[in-house]
Design a protein around this motif. Sequence first.
Motif, PDB file in Angstrom:
ATOM      1  N   THR A   1       0.785  -1.383   0.041  1.00 38.37           N
ATOM      2  CA  THR A   1       0.091   0.275  -1.038  1.00 38.37           C
ATOM      3  C   THR A   1       0.530   1.379   0.231  1.00 38.37           C
TER       4      THR A   1
ATOM      5  N   LEU B   1       4.198   0.282  -1.175  1.00 37.10           N
ATOM      6  CA  LEU B   1       5.164   0.691  -2.591  1.00 37.10           C
ATOM      7  C   LEU B   1       4.546   0.394  -3.901  1.00 37.10           C
TER       8      LEU B   1
ATOM      9  N   THR C   1      -7.116   3.652  12.670  1.00 36.74           N
ATOM     10  CA  THR C   1      -7.210   5.560  12.237  1.00 36.74           C
ATOM     11  C   THR C   1      -6.664   5.160  10.528  1.00 36.74           C
TER      12      THR C   1
ATOM     13  N   GLY D   1      -5.703   4.574   7.103  1.00 35.27           N
ATOM     14  CA  GLY D   1      -7.092   4.459   5.416  1.00 35.27           C
ATOM     15  C   GLY D   1      -7.975   4.077   5.772  1.00 35.27           C
TER      16      GLY D   1
ATOM     17  N   GLY E   1      -2.756  -2.973   4.768  1.00 38.73           N
ATOM     18  CA  GLY E   1      -1.233  -2.632   4.831  1.00 38.73           C
ATOM     19  C   GLY E   1      -1.043  -3.764   6.309  1.00 38.73           C
TER      20      GLY E   1
ATOM     21  N   GLY F   1       4.944  -3.890   9.423  1.00 49.58           N
ATOM     22  CA  GLY F   1       6.641  -3.483   8.589  1.00 49.58           C
ATOM     23  C   GLY F   1       6.512  -3.005   7.724  1.00 49.58           C
ATOM     24  N   GLY F   2       5.663  -1.961   6.949  1.00 41.01           N
ATOM     25  CA  GLY F   2       5.450  -2.050   5.393  1.00 41.01           C
ATOM     26  C   GLY F   2       5.445  -0.348   6.273  1.00 41.01           C
TER      27      GLY F   2
ATOM     28  N   GLY G   1       1.503   3.586  12.929  1.00 42.94           N
ATOM     29  CA  GLY G   1       1.857   2.823  13.141  1.00 42.94           C
ATOM     30  C   GLY G   1       3.035   3.537  14.332  1.00 42.94           C
TER      31      GLY G   1
ATOM     32  N   LEU H   1      16.188  -8.007   6.555  1.00 43.13           N
ATOM     33  CA  LEU H   1      14.041  -7.311   6.409  1.00 43.13           C
ATOM     34  C   LEU H   1      14.086  -7.713   7.622  1.00 43.13           C
TER      35      LEU H   1
ATOM     36  N   LYS I   1      -5.755  11.269  16.171  1.00 40.42           N
ATOM     37  CA  LYS I   1      -4.876  11.568  15.226  1.00 40.42           C
ATOM     38  C   LYS I   1      -5.447  13.441  14.077  1.00 40.42           C
TER      39      LYS I   1
ATOM     40  N   MET J   1      -9.316   8.039   6.062  1.00 39.56           N
ATOM     41  CA  MET J   1      -9.297   7.900   4.782  1.00 39.56           C
ATOM     42  C   MET J   1      -8.318   9.397   4.198  1.00 39.56           C
ATOM     43  N   VAL J   2      -7.377   9.438   5.880  1.00 42.13           N
ATOM     44  CA  VAL J   2      -6.274  11.022   5.627  1.00 42.13           C
ATOM     45  C   VAL J   2      -5.397  10.786   6.611  1.00 42.13           C
TER      46      VAL J   2
HETATM   47  C1  LIG Z   1      -5.000   4.650   0.200  1.00 41.62           C
HETATM   48  C2  LIG Z   1      -4.177   4.789   1.820  1.00 41.62           C
HETATM   49  C3  LIG Z   1      -4.369   4.851   2.972  1.00 41.62           C
HETATM   50  C4  LIG Z   1      -3.005   5.067   3.598  1.00 41.62           C
HETATM   51  N1  LIG Z   1      -3.558   5.448   5.263  1.00 41.62           N
HETATM   52  C5  LIG Z   1      -3.090   5.324   5.704  1.00 41.62           C
HETATM   53  C6  LIG Z   1      -3.007   6.225   6.820  1.00 41.62           C
HETATM   54  O1  LIG Z   1      -4.639   6.155   8.130  1.00 41.62           O
HETATM   55  N2  LIG Z   1      -1.750   5.565   7.803  1.00 41.62           N
HETATM   56  C7  LIG Z   1      -0.644   5.332   7.798  1.00 41.62           C
HETATM   57  O2  LIG Z   1       0.631   5.807   8.448  1.00 41.62           O
HETATM   58  N3  LIG Z   1      -0.508   4.941   6.291  1.00 41.62           N
HETATM   59  C8  LIG Z   1      -1.550   5.046   5.326  1.00 41.62           C
HETATM   60  N4  LIG Z   1      -1.848   4.775   4.118  1.00 41.62           N
HETATM   61  C9  LIG Z   1      -0.027   3.976   4.355  1.00 41.62           C
HETATM   62  C10 LIG Z   1       0.491   2.332   4.640  1.00 41.62           C
HETATM   63  O3  LIG Z   1      -1.051   1.729   3.422  1.00 41.62           O
HETATM   64  C11 LIG Z   1       1.502   2.210   5.519  1.00 41.62           C
HETATM   65  O4  LIG Z   1       3.047   2.626   5.468  1.00 41.62           O
HETATM   66  C12 LIG Z   1       1.194   0.942   5.610  1.00 41.62           C
HETATM   67  O5  LIG Z   1       1.924   0.169   6.277  1.00 41.62           O
HETATM   68  C13 LIG Z   1       1.929   0.067   4.535  1.00 41.62           C
HETATM   69  O6  LIG Z   1       2.041  -1.560   4.727  1.00 41.62           O
HETATM   70  P1  LIG Z   1       2.668  -1.796   3.257  1.00 41.62           P
HETATM   71  O7  LIG Z   1       2.506  -3.568   4.180  1.00 41.62           O
HETATM   72  O8  LIG Z   1       1.932  -1.948   2.556  1.00 41.62           O
HETATM   73  O9  LIG Z   1       4.216  -1.876   2.811  1.00 41.62           O
HETATM   74  P2  LIG Z   1       4.226  -2.149   1.658  1.00 41.62           P
HETATM   75  O10 LIG Z   1       4.190  -0.881   0.597  1.00 41.62           O
HETATM   76  O11 LIG Z   1       4.603  -3.594   1.206  1.00 41.62           O
HETATM   77  O12 LIG Z   1       6.088  -1.560   1.569  1.00 41.62           O
HETATM   78  C14 LIG Z   1       6.291  -0.626   2.149  1.00 41.62           C
HETATM   79  C15 LIG Z   1       7.828  -0.087   2.827  1.00 41.62           C
HETATM   80  O13 LIG Z   1       8.025  -1.110   3.484  1.00 41.62           O
HETATM   81  C16 LIG Z   1       8.936  -2.025   2.931  1.00 41.62           C
HETATM   82  N5  LIG Z   1       9.027  -3.388   3.813  1.00 41.62           N
HETATM   83  C17 LIG Z   1       7.741  -3.819   3.877  1.00 41.62           C
HETATM   84  N6  LIG Z   1       7.622  -4.961   4.634  1.00 41.62           N
HETATM   85  C18 LIG Z   1       9.106  -5.655   5.254  1.00 41.62           C
HETATM   86  C19 LIG Z   1       9.578  -5.958   6.054  1.00 41.62           C
HETATM   87  N7  LIG Z   1       8.944  -7.101   6.671  1.00 41.62           N
HETATM   88  N8  LIG Z   1      11.375  -5.749   6.254  1.00 41.62           N
HETATM   89  C20 LIG Z   1      11.829  -4.312   5.137  1.00 41.62           C
HETATM   90  N9  LIG Z   1      10.460  -4.183   5.046  1.00 41.62           N
HETATM   91  C21 LIG Z   1       9.947  -3.724   4.845  1.00 41.62           C
HETATM   92  C22 LIG Z   1       8.959  -2.001   1.611  1.00 41.62           C
HETATM   93  O14 LIG Z   1      10.392  -2.407   0.882  1.00 41.62           O
HETATM   94  C23 LIG Z   1       8.441  -0.219   1.563  1.00 41.62           C
HETATM   95  O15 LIG Z   1       9.816   0.160   0.841  1.00 41.62           O
HETATM   96  C24 LIG Z   1      -1.688   4.515   3.357  1.00 41.62           C
HETATM   97  C25 LIG Z   1      -1.917   4.504   1.999  1.00 41.62           C
HETATM   98  C26 LIG Z   1      -2.827   4.011   1.193  1.00 41.62           C
HETATM   99  C27 LIG Z   1      -3.059   3.492  -0.158  1.00 41.62           C
END
Ligand SMILES: Cc1cc2nc3c(=O)[nH]c(=O)nc-3n(C[C@H](O)[C@H](O)[C@H](O)COP(=O)(O)OP(=O)(O)OC[C@H]3O[C@@H](n4cnc5c(N)ncnc54)[C@H](O)[C@@H]3O)c2cc1C
Lengths: 778, 283
Positions: B29, B31, B92, B94, B102, B105-106, B117, B158, B175, B182-183
């Motif tokens: 979400t 990347l 809170t 998304g 999401g 870790g991401g 987070g 990792l 927040k 979604m903000v």
């Molecule tokens: C519509 C929308 C709304 C959102 N709203 C919010 C919000 O309200 N609050 C918020 O904080 N975020 C929000 N986000 C951002 C995102 O959803 C979060 O940051 C989420 O936690 C990312 O997790 P992911 O697993 O999808 O990460 P990914 O996109 O898969 O990865 C994110 C990054 O972390 C790295 N990564 C992932 N897992 C690992 C691992 N195990 N080891 C090493 N590196 C790793 C990836 O290489 C990449 O650089 C939103 C995104 C979208 C698209």
Amino acid sequence: MSAPTKTIEVTRVRGGVGENAARPDGIPKVTGEFAYSSDLWAEGMLWGATVRSPHPRARIVSIDIAKALALPGVWAVLTHDDVPGNKTYGLEIPDQPVLAWDQTRYQGEPVVLIAADHPETATRAADLVDIFYEELDPITDPEVAMDPGTDVLHPEAKNPHNLIRHVRIRSGDPDASADVVVSGEYTIGMQDQAFLGPESGLAVPDGEGGVDLYVATQWLHVDLDQLAGALGLTEDRVRITLAGVGGAFGAREDLSMQIHCCMLALHTNRPVKMMYSREESFFGHVHRHPARMYYEHGATRDGDLVYVKARIILDGGAYASSSTAVISNATCFAVGPYEVPNATLDGYVVYTDNPPCGAMRGFGSVQACFGHESQMDKLADALGMDPLELRIRNAMTTGSKLPTGQIVQGPAPVKELLESVRDMPHPDPTPSGPLDLTLLPGGVSNTTHGEGVRRGVGYGVGFKNIAYSEGFDDYSTARVKLWSAGGEPIVEVHTAAAEVGQGVTTIQMQIARTELGVEQVVVLPADTQVRSAGSTSASRQTWMTGGAVRKACEAIRVRVLTDALVGLDGDPGDLSLEGGKVISSSLGVVADLADAIGDAAYEETYEYHHKKTFPLDPETGQGDAHVAFAFSAHRATCDVDTELGLVKVVELATAQDVGKAINPQAVEGQIEGGTAQGLGLAVMEEIQVKDGKVMNPSFTDYLIPTILDMPPMQIDVMELGDPDSEYGVKGVGEPPTISSTPAILAALRNASEKPLTHIPVRPDHFLWSGERPGELGP
Amino acid sequence: MDFFRPVSLAEALELKAAHPECTPIAGGTDLMVELNFDKKRPETIIDLTACSELQEWSRDNGTVRVGAGVPYSRIIAELATDLPGLAIASRTVGSPQIRNRGTLGGNLGTASPAGDGIPPLVAVGASVELASTSGTRSMPVTEFITGVKENALRGEELITAINVPGSRGPQQFSKIGTRNAMVIAVATFSVALDLEARSVGTALGSCSPRPLRASDAEAFIADEIDWDGRTPLPESAAARFGELVADAARPIDDVRGTAAYRKHALKIMAKRTLTWTWEEART
Ligand SMILES: Cc1cc2nc3c(=O)[nH]c(=O)nc-3n(C[C@H](O)[C@H](O)[C@H](O)COP(=O)(O)OP(=O)(O)OC[C@H]3O[C@@H](n4cnc5c(N)ncnc54)[C@H](O)[C@@H]3O)c2cc1C
């Protein structure tokens, strides 16, 4: 033809006028099967991409395409030199370059086009185009742009000082004085239409120098006109078919990728598809004009309006688009739906180096309505009068005279609409049960459990014109065909009316069903093989194309009935078509329609024109410029966290005169959707432009309301019937966007006791001690 | 572009050792947005969603070990009692779709100042577990995040888990956003009471390049609270706490809000959330 048969029960066809007929695109859209323009595909097609200027204002010193052209997979790299016909285009004034040559006037202006065998290759090639710019200081403040000392962005323009148009309206006594005077300055940010289906289309060369374009647009024939001109082709060699449209709201009135895509297709002799990303879309279409408005209202101590003075400045951005018409509306409707004996109104729309602005739902009335409704509340406050009472006291009615001198002829139920929303039950006060964050300002973000929250109620009423104004004849054409197959009558309707999601396809089916008593109605895809239907804008398609379809059906009915009468005693006025039968009021069912048709095919084309309108006098602004007017009122109930400046719109109640609801469900959909768009402008939607650059071209930072922001609605649909239209219809789409925003602002002011003179309201606006940024409050 | 989908953590770590430059993807979400905007063009992507070890959580001696791949929706559903602050923050994030995909870790991988987070982890002193084929190391979240979208992760490593102390008192998270769902955060605040240690943990989000604790505010309020008598918190103390929190912030002006508003909002959020936690502790 056989002798009269015995009377049998005739069931009326289902899905006619006044019913909630199902839309043919409804289920495919919900299940994801609907084909949008971005889903178009052709064997062997190439992908187009656009290289855009990163600078708001710059001189183009040189363009080097050699490296891009050398990239394997690239089929074409085109510049202004390759535009075959007119180098500029535009809805009102052809001032916008197809591709910029000597200078660029806004960030994102197209300069070079690329066609490649893969979208990624096209993107890489775009990076290889070398354009050398000499940056200039952008002109970004419309009032500065009008200063005599400021550079002129369009030396060829007819007006001096970057002025696109000045609308000057004078009525009554310019020196009238009043007991109570209030003045105010209001500003509006740049709103985006935020349709969900970005600009896209597919151009297919016909191998003989002509081209077919499949595209999501709002007015096929105005596209055709500009497209053929730019391609240097006669109009018969350019054919446009409407592709699946993912929303429009005005943003598809201007051309985006149409010329570009066709240029690439004709150049490569291959089909070419173009599809903007969300980010590119923010640069690929015009937006709602930002406004700065200076108002002064004078009234008697009893609350009768004596005069209104307004000076409205709209930022037109780099190119004219439909600015001349938008400023006309903003100025014509600057005082709102009230009787005002004396008015001094000046509207200016100006060129700057900001993104070009043009049509968006509400078209000029939105800006004006925020101004006049804010002033009405301020005046009520100064008079110590109830704001609703002040509005009702001054409400316009049928027979009222606008500041332009035009007499309002159709229903003008301003008072009735206000009374309707006043009398609707109020929502419950904040519930006392278990904590439900979704009901509070800040929502699930958990910012308050009730602390600092105050409730406010506010009202807004607005109006605007239906169809095009100032002498423009935006007719609509319908071709209707009736024949029978397998013992069943079938109707085929062909128009160029763009279905943009509002439901004009369904409307056409419903009208044909009712007029011809035939259930099976096919609406052909909209294309340029039939004459113009005018634009899907100005809330006009149900009136205009609906009118054309009805008239064409009537012509067919007369012919069918006349033929059916052969060998019978009677007069055609005695016969009607219902439920697939020919019915005589004296004899009952005289024939099955299918039998009456036999092998014949009836075809009629009708061109529907609205009543003639006239230009505004350039000195006084007097003239019968408008066809008809549509009105709506809103009541908003809002909770404000006054310490954090966060907002929860608790409920929106609305009343609107739609003349006649051809499809009540579609009417409600328009009212809810339009209201949501007005809510967006009130509390969150703003393209932030700094030094001519867009700071938030994404849905991450350009926020539109979610389901948790949009509250439940109470809707009162009035059907008062306009005397000039078929079935009495009026337009529905725009009014809700006009009156919802000021109602919400009034509620927010009521809750917070803050002036809130800018929309969208941001949290810190609630904390300013005065009207402008400064120290934050407690 | 190469794409790997290892089915175990061991395999993922082998791949990471062989391709240290490759980009992991969990929920995608963050990347996928970067790819869409053409901000990143990774040569190699390694999909972690089939590594079941990363999708698990466990309790160990008062600490909850949350696998890096546990999505927000599961944190909300399964960990609201153990980690209330993190669960409130997760709510809170998304939309339902984003919360289903999401991961924590991401969120740490992205290391955005607006990562929701992160503050609840900082407020309770959580640590990040990083693994490679040559071993595992652990560091506090505050050290792991080194700057705006920068972290201490090495090429061959990792993120495997986050070790979060289980709650020892009420926790809150608040927040500010300019939309009711979604903000992206304009500012966030986390607070955690430790009724055993008689201390208060805090963290500020979206108000500085790196996650920040308001140490002065923590020390001040730990003294003010009547831990034994559990009497109501004087309003003046809560207000002072809010001011000290705001003083700790290092916010900027941007499209989402002004620095002045961010400080103001922190003041209010800190005062309110502290009051909520203490009221919960008292009753
Ligand atoms: C519509 C929308 C709304 C959102 N709203 C919010 C919000 O309200 N609050 C918020 O904080 N975020 C929000 N986000 C951002 C995102 O959803 C979060 O940051 C989420 O936690 C990312 O997790 P992911 O697993 O999808 O990460 P990914 O996109 O898969 O990865 C994110 C990054 O972390 C790295 N990564 C992932 N897992 C690992 C691992 N195990 N080891 C090493 N590196 C790793 C990836 O290489 C990449 O650089 C939103 C995104 C979208 C698209």
